[in-house]
Design an enzyme around this catalytic site. Structure first.
Site, PDB file in Angstrom:
ATOM      1  N   GLU A  40       0.828  -1.208   0.000  1.00 20.52           N
ATOM      2  CA  GLU A  40       0.000   0.000   0.000  1.00 20.52           C
ATOM      3  C   GLU A  40       0.860   1.256   0.000  1.00 20.52           C
ATOM      4  OE1 GLU A  40      -3.565   1.920   2.786  1.00 20.52           O
ATOM      5  OE2 GLU A  40      -2.088   0.577   3.689  1.00 20.52           O
ATOM      6  N   LYS A 111      -9.753   3.091  -2.098  1.00 20.91           N
ATOM      7  CA  LYS A 111      -9.978   2.483  -0.779  1.00 20.91           C
ATOM      8  C   LYS A 111     -11.244   3.032  -0.133  1.00 20.91           C
ATOM      9  CE  LYS A 111      -7.368   1.692   3.528  1.00 20.91           C
ATOM     10  NZ  LYS A 111      -6.100   2.080   4.213  1.00 20.91           N
ATOM     11  N   CYS A 146      -5.583  -2.853   3.021  1.00 23.62           N
ATOM     12  CA  CYS A 146      -5.188  -2.664   4.419  1.00 23.62           C
ATOM     13  C   CYS A 146      -6.371  -2.644   5.385  1.00 23.62           C
ATOM     14  CB  CYS A 146      -4.325  -1.411   4.545  1.00 23.62           C
ATOM     15  SG  CYS A 146      -3.312  -1.364   6.060  1.00 23.62           S
TER      16      CYS A 146
END
Length: 266
Positions: A40, A111, A146
């Site tokens: 990431e 995200k 994540c």
């Protein structure tokens, strides 16, 4: 499918340009792999909040171009991790990019769940709103990043969208490594999918990264795992295992929440 996780070192002393050069060089060594995954926000640094405005890029900026070239030169599907994207209206996003072996971008995921509890990512970035899968021909990748690991509803949505390989680039803090391992194995078991978590190492923004990138089977077994230094871990995924596990333990057919309930169950 042969998959490799490139567990990059992300340190405060290295510039984004230097990291792009090093990441591209590592990807180019993976000729013969089918899929390569990066961590990431490795170019700008996932915890370098103060530099995001300076280092943010358009979706076709230098990181995307370097990764497109590397995917083409290696002849691999490349999940290029995420970058700090500056959107068309100036909003920052934590954005994942997937390239095919010819270097064409085939996937883009912003995200959805932003970490920080009203600080950092949660305060400085916009949220994505799309569930994204990418068919590669041999597998369908489900994209998450994540902190998304803590939200099982996203992974159930990826399953429903056809994913059989879940890809999770991360910059997970070393102090919560036990959570990373728990969530990665749990999501793989819940969705009866392979899960590939590629995690940065090093320290930036005052946060030491966990490493321990891992490839998890649909049974929840860890097929391959890195340590806490920069390295590449590789494993061969038997994609037929997804169907075998779902047949042997057919829990997914017994779902009654979030989907229409068959008449014979009413």
């Amino acid at each position: 499918m042969r998959a490799s996780l490139v567990q990059l070192r992300v340190d405060a002393v290295e510039s984004p340009a230097d990291r792009r050069h090093r990441a591209a060089a590592l990807v180019r060594t993976r000729t013969g792999d089918d899929l390569v995954v990066l961590p990431e926000s490795w170019a700008a640094g996932a915890w370098n909040h103060d530099s995001w405005e300076r280092d943010a890029e358009p979706i076709d900026g230098p990181t995307a171009q370097a990764m497109s070239d590397a995917a083409r030169e290696a002849g691999v599907w490349l999940h290029a991790g995420t970058l700090v994207e500056r959107g068309p209206d100036g909003t920052l996003y934590n954005t994942a990019l997937v390239f095919d072996p010819s270097g064409v971008r085939r996937g883009l995921y912003r995200k959805i769940h932003r970490y920080g509890f009203d600080t950092g990512e949660a305060a400085l970035m916009g949220a994505g709103d799309q569930v994204v899968t990418v068919p590669t021909g041999s597998a369908t990748l489900g994209l998450a990043t994540c902190y998304d690991l803590r939200f099982p509803e996203l992974f159930r949505a990826l399953l429903d969208a056809g994913a059989d390989v879940l890809t999770v680039p991360a910059a997970w803090p070393a102090g919560r490594l036990a959570h990373l391992t728990l969530f990665a194995r749990t999501r793989a078991v819940e969705e009866q999918c392979f899960l590939l978590a590629c995690v940065a190492v090093g320290e930036h923004g005052g946060v030491r990264q966990a490493g321990h990138s891992m490839i998890v089977t649909p049974w929840g077994d860890v097929l391959a795992e890195a340590a806490d230094e920069e390295e590449i871990v590789t494993a061969d995924l038997d994609l037929a295992e997804v169907a075998r596990v779902r047949k042997e333990l057919p829990v997914l057919r017994d779902r009654v929440m979030g989907i229409p309930v068959p008449a014979h169950r009413r």
